[in-house]
Design a protein around this motif. Structure first.
Motif, PDB file in Angstrom:
ATOM      1  N   GLU A   1      80.754  89.904  49.652  1.00 21.94           N
ATOM      2  CA  GLU A   1      79.406  89.768  49.115  1.00 21.94           C
ATOM      3  C   GLU A   1      78.368  89.431  50.185  1.00 21.94           C
ATOM      4  O   GLU A   1      77.243  89.942  50.148  1.00 21.94           O
TER       5      GLU A   1
ATOM      6  N   GLN B   1      75.908  93.488  41.463  1.00 22.64           N
ATOM      7  CA  GLN B   1      76.616  92.255  41.792  1.00 22.64           C
ATOM      8  C   GLN B   1      77.821  92.069  40.867  1.00 22.64           C
ATOM      9  O   GLN B   1      78.929  91.751  41.318  1.00 22.64           O
ATOM     10  N   GLU B   2      77.605  92.261  39.574  1.00 23.47           N
ATOM     11  CA  GLU B   2      78.672  92.014  38.595  1.00 23.47           C
ATOM     12  C   GLU B   2      79.816  93.014  38.738  1.00 23.47           C
ATOM     13  O   GLU B   2      80.992  92.626  38.700  1.00 23.47           O
TER      14      GLU B   2
ATOM     15  N   THR C   1      80.644  94.880  41.348  1.00 29.54           N
ATOM     16  CA  THR C   1      81.331  94.714  42.627  1.00 29.54           C
ATOM     17  C   THR C   1      82.350  93.584  42.536  1.00 29.54           C
ATOM     18  O   THR C   1      83.507  93.720  42.975  1.00 29.54           O
ATOM     19  N   ARG C   2      81.949  92.472  41.939  1.00 31.25           N
ATOM     20  CA  ARG C   2      82.885  91.354  41.770  1.00 31.25           C
ATOM     21  C   ARG C   2      83.998  91.710  40.805  1.00 31.25           C
ATOM     22  O   ARG C   2      85.172  91.366  41.032  1.00 31.25           O
ATOM     23  N   ARG C   3      83.648  92.396  39.736  1.00 32.00           N
ATOM     24  CA  ARG C   3      84.631  92.695  38.688  1.00 32.00           C
ATOM     25  C   ARG C   3      85.807  93.510  39.228  1.00 32.00           C
ATOM     26  O   ARG C   3      86.952  93.305  38.817  1.00 32.00           O
TER      27      ARG C   3
ATOM     28  N   GLY D   1      84.154  91.209  45.659  1.00 34.41           N
ATOM     29  CA  GLY D   1      83.355  90.000  45.825  1.00 34.41           C
ATOM     30  C   GLY D   1      83.544  89.311  47.165  1.00 34.41           C
ATOM     31  O   GLY D   1      82.631  88.611  47.638  1.00 34.41           O
ATOM     32  N   TRP D   2      84.715  89.478  47.785  1.00 37.37           N
ATOM     33  CA  TRP D   2      84.955  88.825  49.081  1.00 37.37           C
ATOM     34  C   TRP D   2      83.971  89.302  50.155  1.00 37.37           C
ATOM     35  O   TRP D   2      83.737  88.606  51.144  1.00 37.37           O
TER      36      TRP D   2
END
Length: 550
Positions: free
Chosen positions: A45, A33-34, A36-38, A42-43
């Motif tokens: 998700e 999760q972290e 992928t967002r970094r 994240g869009w």
């Protein structure tokens, strides 16, 4: 009076681990999760999370079925007609259909916004945890796009169906399908990775040149996923090694002169069919410039190597998930395994390896999301080979250690660990073995100006960590000394990979992760997992990677 009924039940079943069946593999994976967002994914998700539920549920079950029922080659039908069909279990088709319908081969091309490669990598990472055997046709379909775009007339006909989110496994011509898959047939028995040793010849049917039809005569020692609708392959013309697109059917609907000799009996990767094939005048169309076959496929090769990073990282993560879950519930000597110091050392070490692999993989995804940025392009050119080498090399030993955490239970086929272990070596061989990757690193450094500068610009000055700064300094000295550099290529490649992983973890800001990684990987601690130095926050590392079912 008989006492036999008293012995009917010999024991009580207890101290067993609750099943992970149906776990959402995205929700239980905080590092995924972290990261992928970094790196901009994240869009997507909600899409990734939805796929996590599929991967941990129906796809996980399908993976077991697809491996228990290997593909079967049928050379002839019952009337004696040559058919060259490979039959797959319905579970394999379920895996393929789900991945294609959710855009795993197509997302970055049909929705090329920032973070698309990262989001797609996250979904592929989840899919590969359920079953990695479908990886080859999915990857080749995804990676074929840049090569085909070099030949606009072929791209116009094929890309809409390559990028469609419809899976059609029928053995019918391309024009009868809404969606198609692409395979690959490059290597030959006398050359392997050395494709310039190929002997397959291409003869023009009419006018020669790019986009024109040729008949190919020769063989391929590895043709993966032989039921794909077309294959990118290499053959010699008068001007040299050239790339071609070879469909399974000719334009008139008849079968092409593409003959499967046999399926490979492989160590792992059981659900996927890998084959030996012959081209006996097979009709194919030239892709790209004649005599420039290797440059034509180079971007495709880079994308398949990237997927080797994704796939190996996924195997490591699923092995860690299984080990951490087991140890969180299993008691030995009256104490939960995950609370015992030595097991904490092992699990924390495995967690570091898994997260470092994921971090470098997602950083590569970010580079692929920015192909027109010069720094990112040079970074990608070098680190594709570095990441492919290091992550794929680390996977087998890491999976083995994770299986050992389950004891004998990790060695039996009711668990996924034996399959993960069989699967782990394939990515270190596919698309070039370890030596090929390391020599490619040296080739990039010697032939492409600015690549080494791009690497050290990425690494920086150690980001305030004296240990990393010293390691980077030693790395610079290692590259400056060109004496016997080929002999040292593996060590240099390993050092670059570890330095990049340390830098990424340090930048992410989780000190329990970065401090432990730098202390263990840059400090020379241990030759096996579970040898972390004193002072590491093992409890935090274990908690970070242990699935919490909700």
């Amino acid at each position: 009076m008989s006492l036999s009924h008293e012995y009917a039940e010999t024991h009580e079943v207890f101290n067993q681990v609750p099943p992970l069946d149906g776990a959402n593999l995205y929700r239980v994976d905080l590092p995924l999760q972290e990261w992928t967002r970094r790196f901009g994914g994240g869009w997507a998700e909600s899409r990734i999370e939805a796929y996590g539920a599929l991967a941990g549920g129906p796809l996980m079950a399908a993976g077991f079925l697809a491996n228990e029922n290997k593909p079967v080659f049928k050379s002839h039908d019952r009337y004696g007609h040559r058919i060259d069909l490979v039959e797959f279990h319905p579970a394999y088709h379920e895996l393929m259909r789900t991945a294609i319908e959710h855009g795993i081969p197509s997302m970055p091309w049909t929705d090329p916004r920032a973070g698309a490669q990262v989001a797609r990598a996250a979904m592929s990472y989840l899919h590969s945890q359920a079953e990695a055997g479908t990886g080859c046709p999915l990857t080749m379909t995804y990676a074929s796009v840049p090569a085909l775009k070099l030949q606009p007339d072929l791209a116009e006909a094929w890309l809409p169906k390559i990028l469609a989110t419809e899976y059609d496994p029928r053995n019918v011509p391309m024009n009868q399908k809404a969606g198609v898959t692409i395979g690959m047939a490059m290597t030959e028995k006398q050359g392997g990775t050395d494709v310039r040793a190929n002997t397959t010849k291409a003869h023009p049917v009419g006018i020669p040149g790019p986009g024109q039809a040729y008949e190919l005569v020769g063989h391929k020692w590895f043709c993966s996923a032989p039921m794909c609708d077309a294959f990118l392959t290499l053959a010699y013309t008068d001007k040299g090694l050239t790339c071609f697109l070879l469909p399974r059917h000719r334009p008139d609907g008849t079968r092409n002169q593409f003959y499967v000799q046999r399926l490979k009996n492989k160590l792992g990767n059981w659900s996927n069919a890998s084959s030996e094939v012959e081209f006996r005048g097979a009709l194919a169309w030239m892709v790209g410039e004649e005599g420039r076959g290797v440059p034509t496929i180079i971007e495709m090769v880079a994308l398949t190597r990237f997927d080797c990073m994704v796939g190996s990282s996924a195997l490591m993560r699923q092995a860690l998930t299984q080990a951490a879950h087991h140890c969180a519930h299993r008691k030995v000597g009256g104490r939960v395994l995950a609370e015992q110091p030595l097991m904490q050392n092992v699990l924390a070490d495995l967690a570091l390896e898994s997260e470092a692999a994921l971090a470098l993989t997602m950083r590569m995804g970010k580079a692929l999301d920015n192909p027109h940025d010069e720094q990112e392009e040079k970074f990608s050119r070098l680190v594709t080979a570095i990441g492919k080498y290091w992550i794929c090399k680390r996977a087998p030993a890491m999976v083995n250690e994770a299986a050992e955490c389950l004891g004998g239970a990790g060695y039996v086929e009711e668990t996924i660990l034996p399959r993960l272990y069989r699967e782990a070596p394939v990515n270190s061989t596919w698309e070039g073995s370890g030596n090929v990757q390391c020599l490619d690193v040296l080739r990039a450094l010697s032939k492409e100006p600015g690549v080494l500068d791009a690497l050290f610009a990425e690494l920086g000055d150690g980001h305030g960590d004296a240990r990393l700064a010293a390691f980077i300094g030693n790395l610079k000295a290692g590259f400056a000394d060109t004496a016997d550099i080929q002999y040292r290529a593996r060590q240099l490649t390993e050092d670059v990979a570890v330095a990049l992983q340390a830098k990424l973890l340090l930048e992410a800001g989780n000190s329990s992760v970065s401090d432990a990684f730098i202390a263990s990987r840059l400090g020379g601690h241990g030759r096996v997992y579970g040898t972390l130095p004193r002072g590491v926050d093992v409890e935090a590392l274990v908690a970070r990677s242990t699935p919490h079912l909700v």
